[in-house]
Design an enzyme around this catalytic site. Structure first.
Site, PDB file in Angstrom:
ATOM      1  N   ASP A   4     -15.243  -3.450  -1.068  1.00 24.42           N
ATOM      2  CA  ASP A   4     -14.760  -3.176   0.288  1.00 24.42           C
ATOM      3  C   ASP A   4     -15.968  -2.986   1.190  1.00 24.42           C
ATOM      4  O   ASP A   4     -16.839  -2.141   0.905  1.00 24.42           O
ATOM      5  CB  ASP A   4     -13.884  -1.929   0.292  1.00 24.42           C
ATOM      6  CG  ASP A   4     -12.711  -2.050  -0.682  1.00 24.42           C
ATOM      7  OD1 ASP A   4     -12.220  -3.172  -0.865  1.00 24.42           O
ATOM      8  OD2 ASP A   4     -12.306  -1.020  -1.246  1.00 24.42           O
TER       9      ASP A   4
ATOM     10  N   ASP B 265       0.857  -1.181   0.000  1.00 23.25           N
ATOM     11  CA  ASP B 265       0.000   0.000   0.000  1.00 23.25           C
ATOM     12  C   ASP B 265       0.897   1.236   0.000  1.00 23.25           C
ATOM     13  O   ASP B 265       1.831   1.334   0.812  1.00 23.25           O
ATOM     14  CB  ASP B 265      -0.902   0.020   1.233  1.00 23.25           C
ATOM     15  CG  ASP B 265      -2.001  -1.038   1.167  1.00 23.25           C
ATOM     16  OD1 ASP B 265      -2.100  -1.727   0.134  1.00 23.25           O
ATOM     17  OD2 ASP B 265      -2.746  -1.177   2.154  1.00 23.25           O
TER      18      ASP B 265
END
Length: 238
Positions: free
Chosen positions: A127, A8
């Site tokens: 998500d 990330d």
């Protein structure tokens, strides 16, 4: 089942967040390309990259860093974070990225997402906060369930769906295998689990669900909770 290490990106550095909170970022590497090479040496085939800054801004903030990673390894890279138009998809494909993750736009504009899936290798990121779809860096939570969104993409030709349980992401509290399997059953599409992987026991737990095609491993590796070489062997031999 594919084990997919994760990087990330925030401010061009490899970080991990706690439940998606940007102010919780912990830096693990100032040179993500070197980290990617480590994963490749471990035996990874795929690499999962999220441009965290891009997810919020809606543009490719960490493009140059991703370019460096792509040129330094032969990994098959999937990239997400702020990708909301075809021009950006093309940019990443031309960079050598294998497949592109669409998240917010996959909820907002399904026709566009399905059209892109006809032209490129597209992964949809679902998500979930309390099983409802969250978008724009997880800042906005909709009233649409993950199963509902997954069903809407049946037959769309997606490469995969990535299901992230936000409540578990970055917590090392254990992966939500049941939720991932539920999305897989609803979508009839290969589904990749994300969020909360704690140790090798989570890999064994996911292997009990043949409809789950992969798992993303991030913080568990960075915090020394899982040996990726062992995880690759376990997944390969089952």
């Amino acid at each position: 089942m594919e084990i997919i290490p994760a990087i990330d990106l925030k401010d061009s550095k490899a970080v991990r967040l706690f439940k998606g909170q940007m102010n919780s970022a912990k830096i693990y590497s100032n040179d993500p390309s070197e980290l990617a090479k480590v994963f490749e040496n471990f035996g990874a085939r795929y690499l999962h990259i999220v441009d965290l800054d891009g997810a919020i801004a809606g543009e490719a903030i960490n493009f140059k860093t991703i370019e460096k990673i792509a040129t330094k390894t032969s990994l098959k890279i999937e990239v997400g974070g702020g990708i909301r138009d075809e021009a950006r998809i093309k940019d990443y494909i031309n960079l050598g990225v294998d497949r592109v993750i669409l998240g917010s736009v996959a909820l907002k504009d399904q026709n566009f997402t399905k059209e892109m899936a006809k032209r490129y290798k597209i992964v949809v990121g679902i998500d979930l906060q309390d099983e409802k779809v969250a978008t724009h860096g997880w800042v906005n939570v909709s009233n649409i369930s993950g199963e509902e969104l997954a069903k809407s993409y049946i037959g769309a030709g997606l490469e995969a769906i990535i299901t992230t349980d936000i409540s578990k992401d970055g917590t090392l509290s254990g992966v939500n295998a049941k939720l991932t399997a539920k999305i897989a059953d609803a979508s009839k599409t290969p589904v990749i689990a994300s969020g909360g992987v704690r140790d090798i026991n989570d890999i064994y737990a996911l292997l009990e669900y043949p409809q789950i095609s992969g798992v993303i491993v991030g913080k568990a590796y960075y915090e020394g909770k899982i040996d990726l070489k062992t995880a690759f062997e376990v997944a390969k031999n089952r």
